[in-house]
Write a protein that holds these residues in place. Structure first.
Motif, PDB file in Angstrom:
ATOM      1  N   LEU A 167       0.754  -1.193   0.037  1.00 27.00           N
ATOM      2  CA  LEU A 167      -0.036  -0.068  -0.142  1.00 27.00           C
ATOM      3  C   LEU A 167       0.850   1.265   0.042  1.00 27.00           C
ATOM      4  O   LEU A 167       0.576   1.992  -0.832  1.00 27.00           O
ATOM      5  CB  LEU A 167      -0.989   0.125   1.228  1.00 27.00           C
ATOM      6  N   ALA A 168       1.847   1.222   0.986  1.00 27.46           N
ATOM      7  CA  ALA A 168       2.918   2.405   0.986  1.00 27.46           C
ATOM      8  C   ALA A 168       3.481   2.725  -0.315  1.00 27.46           C
ATOM      9  O   ALA A 168       3.433   3.925  -0.942  1.00 27.46           O
ATOM     10  CB  ALA A 168       3.786   2.018   1.961  1.00 27.46           C
ATOM     11  N   ILE A 169       3.781   1.668  -1.168  1.00 24.46           N
ATOM     12  CA  ILE A 169       4.617   2.093  -2.528  1.00 24.46           C
ATOM     13  C   ILE A 169       3.767   2.494  -3.417  1.00 24.46           C
ATOM     14  O   ILE A 169       4.170   3.289  -4.136  1.00 24.46           O
ATOM     15  CB  ILE A 169       5.506   0.746  -2.952  1.00 24.46           C
ATOM     16  N   LEU A 170       2.552   1.804  -3.635  1.00 20.39           N
ATOM     17  CA  LEU A 170       1.693   2.182  -4.440  1.00 20.39           C
ATOM     18  C   LEU A 170       1.245   3.692  -4.308  1.00 20.39           C
ATOM     19  O   LEU A 170       1.160   4.471  -5.149  1.00 20.39           O
ATOM     20  CB  LEU A 170       0.226   1.475  -4.454  1.00 20.39           C
ATOM     21  N   LEU A 171       0.788   4.244  -3.064  1.00 24.67           N
ATOM     22  CA  LEU A 171       0.441   5.324  -2.792  1.00 24.67           C
ATOM     23  C   LEU A 171       1.522   6.425  -3.089  1.00 24.67           C
ATOM     24  O   LEU A 171       1.467   7.408  -3.410  1.00 24.67           O
ATOM     25  CB  LEU A 171      -0.007   5.434  -1.308  1.00 24.67           C
ATOM     26  N   TRP A 172       2.725   5.942  -2.756  1.00 22.70           N
ATOM     27  CA  TRP A 172       4.033   6.762  -2.643  1.00 22.70           C
ATOM     28  C   TRP A 172       4.045   7.285  -4.326  1.00 22.70           C
ATOM     29  O   TRP A 172       4.476   8.282  -4.675  1.00 22.70           O
ATOM     30  CB  TRP A 172       5.124   6.000  -2.461  1.00 22.70           C
ATOM     31  N   ILE A 173       4.020   6.143  -5.193  1.00 22.19           N
ATOM     32  CA  ILE A 173       4.297   6.322  -6.688  1.00 22.19           C
ATOM     33  C   ILE A 173       3.113   7.168  -7.220  1.00 22.19           C
ATOM     34  O   ILE A 173       3.304   8.322  -8.080  1.00 22.19           O
ATOM     35  CB  ILE A 173       4.207   5.004  -7.429  1.00 22.19           C
ATOM     36  N   MET A 174       1.805   7.127  -6.822  1.00 22.44           N
ATOM     37  CA  MET A 174       0.663   7.825  -7.264  1.00 22.44           C
ATOM     38  C   MET A 174       0.866   9.286  -6.692  1.00 22.44           C
ATOM     39  O   MET A 174       0.663  10.205  -7.468  1.00 22.44           O
ATOM     40  CB  MET A 174      -0.694   7.156  -6.904  1.00 22.44           C
ATOM     41  N   LEU A 175       1.093   9.446  -5.451  1.00 18.25           N
ATOM     42  CA  LEU A 175       0.970  10.601  -4.730  1.00 18.25           C
ATOM     43  C   LEU A 175       2.158  11.583  -5.160  1.00 18.25           C
ATOM     44  O   LEU A 175       2.038  12.696  -5.437  1.00 18.25           O
ATOM     45  CB  LEU A 175       0.885  10.750  -3.464  1.00 18.25           C
ATOM     46  N   SER A 176       3.442  10.914  -5.401  1.00 18.24           N
ATOM     47  CA  SER A 176       4.450  11.336  -5.836  1.00 18.24           C
ATOM     48  C   SER A 176       4.266  12.388  -7.365  1.00 18.24           C
ATOM     49  O   SER A 176       4.762  13.345  -7.757  1.00 18.24           O
ATOM     50  CB  SER A 176       5.819  10.651  -5.882  1.00 18.24           C
ATOM     51  N   TRP A 177       3.645  11.391  -8.113  1.00 18.73           N
ATOM     52  CA  TRP A 177       3.513  11.842  -9.638  1.00 18.73           C
ATOM     53  C   TRP A 177       2.491  13.069  -9.547  1.00 18.73           C
ATOM     54  O   TRP A 177       2.524  14.035 -10.370  1.00 18.73           O
ATOM     55  CB  TRP A 177       2.936  10.825 -10.355  1.00 18.73           C
TER      56      TRP A 177
END
Length: 332
Positions: free
Chosen positions: A162-172
């Protein structure tokens, strides 16, 4: 000498920043709001001084859905503010630095800090959630073993995924949002981000140190919670020293109020969104405080003192930033 477009833009940015700093001052509305906030806080503390036990005995319910929701998901204000601040700093560095090696290292470091905050956020939320579900399965109050998320009771792969998925989406999303900002906007946001990290550090350090020094028992730690006496109760002004108990002040309430700081990341010309973020921040602070008393994790005085300290800290930070909570209240 002929000025280039870049020179003109930099000159305009400098003039805009100087004008904003010169014009900024605390408005009458803000002074009134602070006085009302302090008045309510001091009145609540006065009531708590004499009736802490009575309030808890009247409202405590560890099966409260309201209490469990805010216990599980309002304890992440500090991580959210730090995450947003780290993203702003990361893309500010990416935009401003020309040395590629340093740019990659510094941007990557700030993005890793953002990922770390998501991991910490999910650790709290998942631990509380799984504790609550386990309590329900065992037929005990939902909040009984859920007041401190001290043990890992969830699949670690779930947290990381969940953290990595959210990290990629939110960073973009942050990269695209900040890419459209002017230099003036970016100069403002970098100040908000740096001050935001400082606010979180000061809040966590202050509340954490006070918890240790006061050593106050939580309501649910009392020998009795329904009779006329509570064997381990001490008033809020009594310091017990370091004893492993940390009810005073409330850490959840601190995190709830920190959501109010997110208002300063809103563009200063977006008045409607500023109002919404202020309402959201106030609601999170007040409701989180109420939920902690309801679930028996804190006394009224615990959440009141935390509210006063963090509310004043955020107001002081806004003066340092040079931003009003809602900009149309500013004197033009």
């Amino acid at each position: 000498m002929q000025l280039t477009n870049n020179d003109v833009r930099q000159a305009q940015d400098k003039i805009g920043n100087e004008t904003q700093n010169i014009d900024f001052r605390t408005t009458d509305q803000e002074k009134q709001a602070v006085l009302i906030f302090l008045g309510i806080g001091l009145l609540s503390l006065l009531i708590a001084t004499f009736f802490d036990r009575n309030v808890t005995q009247a409202v405590m319910n560890q099966n409260s859905i309201f209490g469990n929701i805010f216990q599980n998901y309002a304890d992440q204000g500090a991580q959210v503010v730090t995450f947003v601040s780290a993203e702003v700093i990361a893309w500010y560095i990416w935009r401003r630095l020309n040395d590629h090696l340093i740019k990659y290292i510094m941007t990557g470091g700030m993005l890793l800090l953002a990922l770390n905050q998501l991991l910490s956020l999910l650790q709290d939320a998942l631990s509380y959630t799984f504790s609550m579900l386990n309590n329900l399965n065992n037929g005990v109050p939902m909040g009984l073993a859920n007041n401190t998320a001290a043990v890992q009771n969830y699949p670690e792969v779930l947290r990381w995924s969940l953290a990595i998925l959210l990290w990629i989406m939110l960073s973009w999303l942050f990269a695209n949002w900040l890419n459209k900002k002017s230099n003036v906007d970016m100069n403002y946001l970098i100040i908000v981000a740096v001050v935001g990290i400082a606010v979180v550090f000061i809040a966590q350090t202050t509340i954490g140190d006070m918890k240790n020094l006061w050593g106050r028992f939580r309501p649910y730690e009392m020998t009795t919670v329904s009779g006329q006496t509570m064997s381990e109760f001490t008033p809020w002004y009594h310091m017990n020293g370091i004893n492993g108990h940390n009810s005073f002040p409330s850490g959840h309430t601190m995190s709830g109020w920190l959501f109010l700081y997110l208002d300063f990341f809103v563009p200063r010309d977006n008045i409607a969104m500023q109002r919404k973020m202020v309402i959201f921040g106030l609601a999170m602070g007040i409701l989180t405080a109420m939920s902690r008393v309801r679930i028996g994790a804190h006394w009224l005085s615990d959440v009141t003192v935390s509210s006063i300290l963090i509310g004043l800290l955020i107001f002081a930070a806004s003066r340092l930033i040079g931003a009003h909570f809602v900009e149309n209240h500013a004197i033009k």
